[in-house]
Design a protein around this motif. Sequence first.
Motif, PDB file in Angstrom:
ATOM      1  N   GLU A   1      -9.806 -49.170 -31.831  1.00 25.22           N
ATOM      2  CA  GLU A   1     -11.158 -48.780 -32.252  1.00 25.22           C
ATOM      3  C   GLU A   1     -11.954 -48.207 -31.083  1.00 25.22           C
ATOM      4  O   GLU A   1     -12.744 -47.263 -31.263  1.00 25.22           O
ATOM      5  CB  GLU A   1     -11.882 -49.986 -32.858  1.00 25.22           C
ATOM      6  N   LYS A   2     -11.744 -48.745 -29.890  1.00 22.71           N
ATOM      7  CA  LYS A   2     -12.400 -48.197 -28.697  1.00 22.71           C
ATOM      8  C   LYS A   2     -11.880 -46.796 -28.399  1.00 22.71           C
ATOM      9  O   LYS A   2     -12.646 -45.894 -28.006  1.00 22.71           O
ATOM     10  CB  LYS A   2     -12.169 -49.124 -27.503  1.00 22.71           C
ATOM     11  N   LYS A   3     -10.576 -46.616 -28.566  1.00 25.41           N
ATOM     12  CA  LYS A   3      -9.961 -45.297 -28.366  1.00 25.41           C
ATOM     13  C   LYS A   3     -10.518 -44.293 -29.375  1.00 25.41           C
ATOM     14  O   LYS A   3     -10.812 -43.144 -29.034  1.00 25.41           O
ATOM     15  CB  LYS A   3      -8.441 -45.413 -28.512  1.00 25.41           C
ATOM     16  N   LEU A   4     -10.705 -44.739 -30.617  1.00 27.15           N
ATOM     17  CA  LEU A   4     -11.263 -43.879 -31.665  1.00 27.15           C
ATOM     18  C   LEU A   4     -12.699 -43.482 -31.319  1.00 27.15           C
ATOM     19  O   LEU A   4     -13.084 -42.313 -31.496  1.00 27.15           O
ATOM     20  CB  LEU A   4     -11.228 -44.617 -33.008  1.00 27.15           C
ATOM     21  N   ALA A   5     -13.479 -44.445 -30.839  1.00 28.81           N
ATOM     22  CA  ALA A   5     -14.862 -44.154 -30.451  1.00 28.81           C
ATOM     23  C   ALA A   5     -14.906 -43.121 -29.330  1.00 28.81           C
ATOM     24  O   ALA A   5     -15.763 -42.219 -29.322  1.00 28.81           O
ATOM     25  CB  ALA A   5     -15.561 -45.439 -30.016  1.00 28.81           C
ATOM     26  N   GLY A   6     -13.953 -43.239 -28.392  1.00 33.43           N
ATOM     27  CA  GLY A   6     -13.867 -42.268 -27.295  1.00 33.43           C
ATOM     28  C   GLY A   6     -13.556 -40.872 -27.802  1.00 33.43           C
ATOM     29  O   GLY A   6     -14.136 -39.883 -27.341  1.00 33.43           O
ATOM     30  N   MET A   7     -12.634 -40.778 -28.764  1.00 30.13           N
ATOM     31  CA  MET A   7     -12.288 -39.484 -29.366  1.00 30.13           C
ATOM     32  C   MET A   7     -13.486 -38.854 -30.062  1.00 30.13           C
ATOM     33  O   MET A   7     -13.726 -37.648 -29.971  1.00 30.13           O
ATOM     34  CB  MET A   7     -11.141 -39.654 -30.373  1.00 30.13           C
ATOM     35  N   LYS A   8     -14.250 -39.681 -30.769  1.00 28.67           N
ATOM     36  CA  LYS A   8     -15.429 -39.172 -31.485  1.00 28.67           C
ATOM     37  C   LYS A   8     -16.490 -38.672 -30.507  1.00 28.67           C
ATOM     38  O   LYS A   8     -17.198 -37.698 -30.788  1.00 28.67           O
ATOM     39  CB  LYS A   8     -15.991 -40.258 -32.397  1.00 28.67           C
TER      40      LYS A   8
ATOM     41  N   ASP B   1     -19.306 -34.088 -27.863  1.00 27.29           N
ATOM     42  CA  ASP B   1     -19.828 -33.504 -26.618  1.00 27.29           C
ATOM     43  C   ASP B   1     -19.102 -32.256 -26.150  1.00 27.29           C
ATOM     44  O   ASP B   1     -19.450 -31.680 -25.119  1.00 27.29           O
ATOM     45  CB  ASP B   1     -19.789 -34.559 -25.502  1.00 27.29           C
ATOM     46  N   SER B   2     -18.030 -31.831 -26.865  1.00 25.36           N
ATOM     47  CA  SER B   2     -17.290 -30.639 -26.424  1.00 25.36           C
ATOM     48  C   SER B   2     -16.813 -29.832 -27.625  1.00 25.36           C
ATOM     49  O   SER B   2     -16.991 -30.226 -28.772  1.00 25.36           O
ATOM     50  CB  SER B   2     -16.087 -31.057 -25.573  1.00 25.36           C
ATOM     51  N   ASP B   3     -16.206 -28.697 -27.331  1.00 19.44           N
ATOM     52  CA  ASP B   3     -15.695 -27.826 -28.394  1.00 19.44           C
ATOM     53  C   ASP B   3     -14.238 -28.127 -28.735  1.00 19.44           C
ATOM     54  O   ASP B   3     -13.620 -27.413 -29.527  1.00 19.44           O
ATOM     55  CB  ASP B   3     -15.818 -26.347 -27.958  1.00 19.44           C
ATOM     56  N   VAL B   4     -13.677 -29.154 -28.127  1.00 17.84           N
ATOM     57  CA  VAL B   4     -12.270 -29.500 -28.372  1.00 17.84           C
ATOM     58  C   VAL B   4     -12.123 -30.065 -29.781  1.00 17.84           C
ATOM     59  O   VAL B   4     -12.864 -30.973 -30.177  1.00 17.84           O
ATOM     60  CB  VAL B   4     -11.773 -30.532 -27.332  1.00 17.84           C
ATOM     61  N   ASP B   5     -11.169 -29.539 -30.543  1.00 15.49           N
ATOM     62  CA  ASP B   5     -10.934 -29.997 -31.917  1.00 15.49           C
ATOM     63  C   ASP B   5      -9.962 -31.188 -31.904  1.00 15.49           C
ATOM     64  O   ASP B   5      -8.770 -31.016 -31.636  1.00 15.49           O
ATOM     65  CB  ASP B   5     -10.369 -28.856 -32.769  1.00 15.49           C
ATOM     66  N   VAL B   6     -10.492 -32.360 -32.155  1.00 14.78           N
ATOM     67  CA  VAL B   6      -9.639 -33.570 -32.189  1.00 14.78           C
ATOM     68  C   VAL B   6      -9.674 -34.210 -33.575  1.00 14.78           C
ATOM     69  O   VAL B   6      -9.359 -35.380 -33.721  1.00 14.78           O
ATOM     70  CB  VAL B   6     -10.095 -34.588 -31.109  1.00 14.78           C
ATOM     71  N   SER B   7     -10.061 -33.427 -34.596  1.00  7.34           N
ATOM     72  CA  SER B   7     -10.215 -33.975 -35.948  1.00  7.34           C
ATOM     73  C   SER B   7      -8.907 -34.558 -36.486  1.00  7.34           C
ATOM     74  O   SER B   7      -8.902 -35.614 -37.116  1.00  7.34           O
ATOM     75  CB  SER B   7     -10.736 -32.903 -36.908  1.00  7.34           C
ATOM     76  N   GLU B   8      -7.779 -33.876 -36.230  1.00  2.00           N
ATOM     77  CA  GLU B   8      -6.483 -34.377 -36.718  1.00  2.00           C
ATOM     78  C   GLU B   8      -6.097 -35.670 -36.012  1.00  2.00           C
ATOM     79  O   GLU B   8      -5.585 -36.608 -36.631  1.00  2.00           O
ATOM     80  CB  GLU B   8      -5.392 -33.318 -36.523  1.00  2.00           C
TER      81      GLU B   8
END
Length: 315
Positions: A13-20, A25-32
Amino acid sequence: MELEFEKPIVALEKKLAGMKDIAKDSDVDVSEAIKTLESKIRTLKKETFHNLTRWQRVQLSRHPERPYALDYIYEMSNDFVELHGDRTVADDKAMIGGFADLDGQTFMIIGQQKGRNTKDRQYRNFGMANPEGYRKALRLMKLAEKFNKPIVTLIDTPGAFPGLEAEERGQGEAIARNLKEMFMLKVPVICIVIGEGASGGALGIAIGDKVLMLENTWYSVISPESCSSILWRSWDFKEQAAEALRLTGKDMTELGLVDGIINEPLGGAHTDMKGMAKILKKTILSETQTLLKMKPAKRIESRIEKFCSMGVFKG
């Protein structure tokens, strides 16, 4: 605060929060990657909480963020009038009760209340009632009977207070009287274990037409730690003791000692208190409607028969 078996879930869950945060804060697409991780967390939660050991359920029942009786009462009811005192000695803060309005229907709700911080825990005596607490509970039950209002008890105690002064004031007699009188109450009585259900301290408000347990609770004559200290002279064997005691809702239902289990939100009642309160209220209203269809004499007869048949073996 997370329990030991929750740590892998918390890490993800902490890792997920970091991804969000990265996505925000950036243009990197990490939706998948986020979808994949969310799916992984859901799967891990289901596997973890559907396969808990008995000791792990005991730990969940004691979670410091778990809802207590007053949390449920204030969330479920539109209006709650707390009543105080046993009219003999004192007002026991470990035992609370009063009239509550649940969707237009009045109930007498009685429960054992623990505290959130050190000061509050001392004020509530850690949820361990004295004799005056059980006498207050009985007074309120008789009041509910007088006004023909259903009774709901919320059980959450590590046991009745074991101090010398409690014994001097008649702890055993107070609990025994409650057992006797609860059998004969003419109104519907629903008893629900919402946390710990230990020994006579729990049983003193647990004689009902329906006795139910929340999914991550326990109900036993003794706690795993106390059992371990008696049998092994050490608390180190509490996990083995929990397995031997067969104290979970599933065990109690299989043994015919309780009437059913109320499912909790995935992760435990503390993860969604409002959702748990809705489930609890729905269960109370549904069970009450069923019980009200029975005549008082029939309810009393069934209540007595249910408890007298416990422990009876028919070959």
